[in-house]
Design a protein around this motif. Structure first.
Motif, PDB file in Angstrom:
ATOM      1  N   ASN A 129      33.626  37.800  39.465  1.00  0.00           N
ATOM      2  CA  ASN A 129      34.364  37.573  40.710  1.00  0.00           C
ATOM      3  C   ASN A 129      35.380  38.686  40.972  1.00  0.00           C
ATOM      4  O   ASN A 129      35.554  39.593  40.166  1.00  0.00           O
ATOM      5  CB  ASN A 129      35.035  36.193  40.695  1.00  0.00           C
ATOM      6  N   VAL A 130      36.033  38.584  42.098  1.00  0.00           N
ATOM      7  CA  VAL A 130      36.907  39.674  42.543  1.00  0.00           C
ATOM      8  C   VAL A 130      38.094  39.878  41.590  1.00  0.00           C
ATOM      9  O   VAL A 130      38.597  40.992  41.456  1.00  0.00           O
ATOM     10  CB  VAL A 130      37.361  39.454  44.001  1.00  0.00           C
ATOM     11  N   LEU A 131      38.509  38.822  40.918  1.00  0.00           N
ATOM     12  CA  LEU A 131      39.649  38.959  39.989  1.00  0.00           C
ATOM     13  C   LEU A 131      39.274  39.850  38.808  1.00  0.00           C
ATOM     14  O   LEU A 131      40.075  40.670  38.343  1.00  0.00           O
ATOM     15  CB  LEU A 131      40.098  37.582  39.505  1.00  0.00           C
ATOM     16  N   ALA A 132      38.040  39.709  38.335  1.00  0.00           N
ATOM     17  CA  ALA A 132      37.559  40.575  37.255  1.00  0.00           C
ATOM     18  C   ALA A 132      37.288  41.987  37.780  1.00  0.00           C
ATOM     19  O   ALA A 132      37.659  42.983  37.158  1.00  0.00           O
ATOM     20  CB  ALA A 132      36.302  39.981  36.644  1.00  0.00           C
ATOM     21  N   LYS A 133      36.645  42.032  38.933  1.00  0.00           N
ATOM     22  CA  LYS A 133      36.305  43.350  39.501  1.00  0.00           C
ATOM     23  C   LYS A 133      37.556  44.154  39.840  1.00  0.00           C
ATOM     24  O   LYS A 133      37.562  45.389  39.734  1.00  0.00           O
ATOM     25  CB  LYS A 133      35.443  43.179  40.753  1.00  0.00           C
ATOM     26  N   SER A 134      38.612  43.479  40.266  1.00  0.00           N
ATOM     27  CA  SER A 134      39.832  44.216  40.634  1.00  0.00           C
ATOM     28  C   SER A 134      40.361  45.006  39.442  1.00  0.00           C
ATOM     29  O   SER A 134      40.972  46.058  39.615  1.00  0.00           O
ATOM     30  CB  SER A 134      40.902  43.246  41.151  1.00  0.00           C
ATOM     31  N   GLY A 135      40.100  44.517  38.222  1.00  0.00           N
ATOM     32  CA  GLY A 135      40.490  45.270  37.030  1.00  0.00           C
ATOM     33  C   GLY A 135      39.431  46.276  36.614  1.00  0.00           C
ATOM     34  O   GLY A 135      39.738  47.377  36.174  1.00  0.00           O
ATOM     35  N   GLU A 136      38.175  45.889  36.792  1.00  0.00           N
ATOM     36  CA  GLU A 136      37.091  46.794  36.383  1.00  0.00           C
ATOM     37  C   GLU A 136      37.075  48.077  37.205  1.00  0.00           C
ATOM     38  O   GLU A 136      36.771  49.152  36.699  1.00  0.00           O
ATOM     39  CB  GLU A 136      35.739  46.080  36.522  1.00  0.00           C
ATOM     40  N   TYR A 137      37.413  47.960  38.494  1.00  0.00           N
ATOM     41  CA  TYR A 137      37.293  49.109  39.391  1.00  0.00           C
ATOM     42  C   TYR A 137      38.625  49.769  39.734  1.00  0.00           C
ATOM     43  O   TYR A 137      38.703  50.557  40.680  1.00  0.00           O
ATOM     44  CB  TYR A 137      36.599  48.681  40.688  1.00  0.00           C
ATOM     45  N   VAL A 194      40.397  46.059  23.561  1.00  0.00           N
ATOM     46  CA  VAL A 194      39.954  44.665  23.623  1.00  0.00           C
ATOM     47  C   VAL A 194      38.547  44.533  23.026  1.00  0.00           C
ATOM     48  O   VAL A 194      37.632  45.251  23.419  1.00  0.00           O
ATOM     49  CB  VAL A 194      39.972  44.148  25.083  1.00  0.00           C
ATOM     50  N   ALA A 195      38.391  43.623  22.078  1.00  0.00           N
ATOM     51  CA  ALA A 195      37.125  43.476  21.363  1.00  0.00           C
ATOM     52  C   ALA A 195      36.011  42.989  22.283  1.00  0.00           C
ATOM     53  O   ALA A 195      36.247  42.220  23.206  1.00  0.00           O
ATOM     54  CB  ALA A 195      37.304  42.500  20.206  1.00  0.00           C
ATOM     55  N   ARG A 196      34.806  43.448  22.009  1.00  0.00           N
ATOM     56  CA  ARG A 196      33.585  43.060  22.744  1.00  0.00           C
ATOM     57  C   ARG A 196      33.711  43.308  24.253  1.00  0.00           C
ATOM     58  O   ARG A 196      33.088  42.650  25.059  1.00  0.00           O
ATOM     59  CB  ARG A 196      33.218  41.601  22.453  1.00  0.00           C
ATOM     60  N   LEU A 197      34.514  44.283  24.586  1.00  0.00           N
ATOM     61  CA  LEU A 197      34.702  44.640  25.993  1.00  0.00           C
ATOM     62  C   LEU A 197      33.371  45.086  26.607  1.00  0.00           C
ATOM     63  O   LEU A 197      32.629  45.830  25.993  1.00  0.00           O
ATOM     64  CB  LEU A 197      35.708  45.789  26.080  1.00  0.00           C
ATOM     65  N   GLY A 198      33.112  44.598  27.807  1.00  0.00           N
ATOM     66  CA  GLY A 198      31.931  45.058  28.513  1.00  0.00           C
ATOM     67  C   GLY A 198      30.701  44.191  28.280  1.00  0.00           C
ATOM     68  O   GLY A 198      29.678  44.374  28.926  1.00  0.00           O
ATOM     69  N   LYS A 199      30.787  43.249  27.354  1.00  0.00           N
ATOM     70  CA  LYS A 199      29.633  42.367  27.101  1.00  0.00           C
ATOM     71  C   LYS A 199      29.515  41.348  28.223  1.00  0.00           C
ATOM     72  O   LYS A 199      28.457  40.801  28.489  1.00  0.00           O
ATOM     73  CB  LYS A 199      29.794  41.633  25.755  1.00  0.00           C
ATOM     74  N   GLN A 200      30.639  41.064  28.867  1.00  0.00           N
ATOM     75  CA  GLN A 200      30.657  40.056  29.917  1.00  0.00           C
ATOM     76  C   GLN A 200      30.780  40.755  31.267  1.00  0.00           C
ATOM     77  O   GLN A 200      31.687  41.549  31.475  1.00  0.00           O
ATOM     78  CB  GLN A 200      31.857  39.142  29.687  1.00  0.00           C
ATOM     79  N   LYS A 201      29.867  40.449  32.156  1.00  0.00           N
ATOM     80  CA  LYS A 201      29.837  41.121  33.449  1.00  0.00           C
ATOM     81  C   LYS A 201      30.976  40.596  34.351  1.00  0.00           C
ATOM     82  O   LYS A 201      31.223  39.397  34.387  1.00  0.00           O
ATOM     83  CB  LYS A 201      28.486  40.830  34.106  1.00  0.00           C
ATOM     84  N   ALA A 202      31.620  41.505  35.056  1.00  0.00           N
ATOM     85  CA  ALA A 202      32.657  41.084  35.994  1.00  0.00           C
ATOM     86  C   ALA A 202      31.993  40.343  37.149  1.00  0.00           C
ATOM     87  O   ALA A 202      31.221  40.918  37.895  1.00  0.00           O
ATOM     88  CB  ALA A 202      33.414  42.306  36.514  1.00  0.00           C
TER      89      ALA A 202
END
Ligand code: SP5
Ligand code: ZN
Length: 371
Positions: free
Chosen positions: A110-118, A100-108
Motif C-alpha cells: 500500500n501507499v504507506l509502504a511505497k512512500s518509504g520504498e520510493y 533491517v533484517a530480511r528487508l525486501g522479502k515483503q513487497k510494498a
C-alpha cells in the motif's frame, strides 16, 4: 535564452516540511521561481524569456526512471488520501533501512509502504499535482535541450565562417521547479521527483542523428554546483563513461551518505564521477579556484560536446538550509569560469532558498556566463 512555464509557479505547493524535527514552511517554494523570473525580466538586454513548452511525452522520462516509480508518483496522492493521509501530501513514515533484517522479502503493497520504498527522506512532499509539476519541469528542460542542439550547430557554423571564436559559447537556462538532482532512478527525495538534468542528458545521447567527434553519441559533461551532492544524477550515470558527472558540494551536510571523493564510478563509469567535497568555511576565492581547477583537471580533458549545469545557489552565505560563506560577488565569477570552457551550455535550476538574493545570485551566474 530562458525557458520556463507558469506551471512551475502554480503547481506543487506543499504547505510544510520538517527540518530538524520542526514543522517549517516548504523552502522549495513557488516564490523561488517568481523572484528569479523577476530579476531576469528586469534585465531584458541579457535575457529573452519564452514560455513555449514542447511535450516530449513519457519516453525520455522512462529512459531514466523506472516504470513502477513513475506509476507511484502519479497515483500516490489519491491513494494517500484514501488511506487517511494528511492533505498536505505524501511523506514517508517508514523508510527501509539497510540494517533491517530480511528487508525486501515483503513487497510494498500500500501507499504507506511505497512512500518509504520510493523516497529517501522527508523533504519531497507529494501533493495532488506533484507528478504533473515534475513532468512539466522535465518537459521545459527538454524543450531547452532541443534548442541547445540548434544553438550549438549555429555556433559551430559561425566558427567555421570565422564570425566568432570558441570564446563565445551559447547558453540556455531552464527555470524550473521542482528541482531534480537528488532524484534517482526509482527514489525521490530532497525536493526532487524527476531528475531533469539526467532526463535531458539521456535524451541528448539518444538522438540518432546527433553524432559526436568519434561517431558515437555526443559527449556531455555535467557540472553540479548546487550546495548539496547530486546523489540522483550520480546514481543514474554511475556505471557509464558518458556523461561525465562532476560536483562541488558540502562535505558535512545533506544528503550525508553520498558525495565522497572516493565515489569515482564503477565499471565503464570508473573515473567519470568526480566529487569535490568542501568544508562549510568555503569562501568566494576558495570556491571559484576549486571550480577552475575542476574544469582544468577534469572537464576540459573530457572533451565534451555540451555542458549541462545543475545550477544551485544554495552555496550562498545566507541560505537558510545550507552553510558556505560564498557571497553574491562570486556568482558572476562562477558563470565566467563556466563560459571559459567554451562549450554550448544548458543551465538547469536546482536549489537556492534565500529568497531575497535568489534573483541576483542566479542572474549573476547567467550574466557572468554572458560577459
Ligand atoms: C534541491 C535541493 O537543494 N535540495 C535540498 C534538500 C535539503 N533538505 C534537507 C536539508 C537539511 C538541512 N539541515 C540543516 C543544516 C543546516 N546547516
Ligand atoms: Zn541544494
Amino acid at each position: 535564452k530562458v525557458f520556463t512555464s507558469t506551471l512551475c509557479t502554480t503547481m506543487h505547493t506543499p504547505q510544510y516540511e520538517f527540518l530538524s524535527g520542526a514543522e517549517t514552511h516548504y523552502y522549495e517554494s513557488p516564490e523561488r521561481r517568481e523572484v528569479i523570473l523577476k530579476y531576469l525580466q528586469e534585465h531584458p538586454d541579457s535575457f529573452e524569456i519564452t514560455e513555449r513548452v514542447e511535450d516530449f511525452g513519457l519516453d525520455p522520462i522512462s529512459k531514466v526512471h523506472k516504470k513502477d516509480f513513475l506509476q507511484y508518483l502519479e497515483h500516490a496522492y489519491e491513494e494517500w488520501i484514501e488511506e487517511g493521509g494528511h492533505p498536505n501530501g505524501v511523506l514517508p513514515g517508514t523508510i527501509p533501512h539497510y540494517k533491517v533484517a530480511r528487508l525486501g522479502k515483503q513487497k510494498a503493497s500500500n501507499v504507506l509502504a511505497k512512500s518509504g520504498e520510493y523516497c529517501f527522506d522527508m523533504s519531497a512532499v507529494i501533493t495532488k499535482d506533484t507528478f504533473k509539476a515534475a513532468w512539466n519541469a522535465a518537459q521545459v528542460t527538454l524543450t531547452a535541450t532541443k534548442d541547445l542542439i540548434r544553438v550549438a550547430e549555429q555556433y559551430e557554423q559561425s566558427i567555421a565562417d570565422g564570425a566568432t571564436s570558441r570564446e563565445n559559447p551559447p547558453g540556455l537556462y531552464a527555470l524550473v521547479r521542482p528541482p531534480g538532482h537528488h532524484a534517482q532512478t526509482d527514489v525521490c527525495g530532497g525536493y526532487c521527483f524527476l531528475n531533469n538534468v539526467a532526463i535531458a542528458t539521456q535524451w541528448l545521447m539518444d538522438q540518432p542523428n546527433l553524432k559526436g567527434k568519434d561517431g558515437g553519441p555526443k559527449k556531455i559533461a555535467i557540472l553540479d554546483i548546487d550546495f548539496h551532492h547530486g546523489n540522483g544524477t550520480q546514481e543514474i550515470f554511475y556505471t557509464t563513461s558518458n556523461p561525465l558527472y562532476t560536483s562541488l558540494h558540502s562535505n558535512e551536510d545533506y544528503p550525508y551518505f553520498t558525495g565522497s571523493d572516493l565515489e569515482k564510478g564503477e565499471g565503464e563509469g570508473l573515473g567519470f564521477n568526480i566529487n569535490i567535497p568542501l568544508p562549510h568555511s568555503t569562501t568566494d576565492d576558495e570556491y571559484v579556484e576549486t571550480l577552475e581547477k575542476l574544469i582544468k583537471d577534469h572537464v576540459l580533458p573530457y572533451d565534451a560536446d555540451y555542458i549541462i549545469v545543475s545550477l544551485g545557489v544554495d552555496t550562498y552565505k545566507d541560505d537558510p538550509i545550507a552553510g558556505f560563506l560564498v557571497t553574491s560577488d562570486a556568482y558572476p565569477r562562477i558563470g565566467n569560469a563556466i563560459r571559459k570552457i567554451g562549450l554550448p551550455t544548458l543551465f538547469v535550476q536546482e536549489g537556492g532558498y534565500c529568497i531575497e538574493k535568489l534573483g541576483l545570485n542566479v542572474g549573476g551566474i547567467l550574466q557572468g556566463f554572458l560577459a
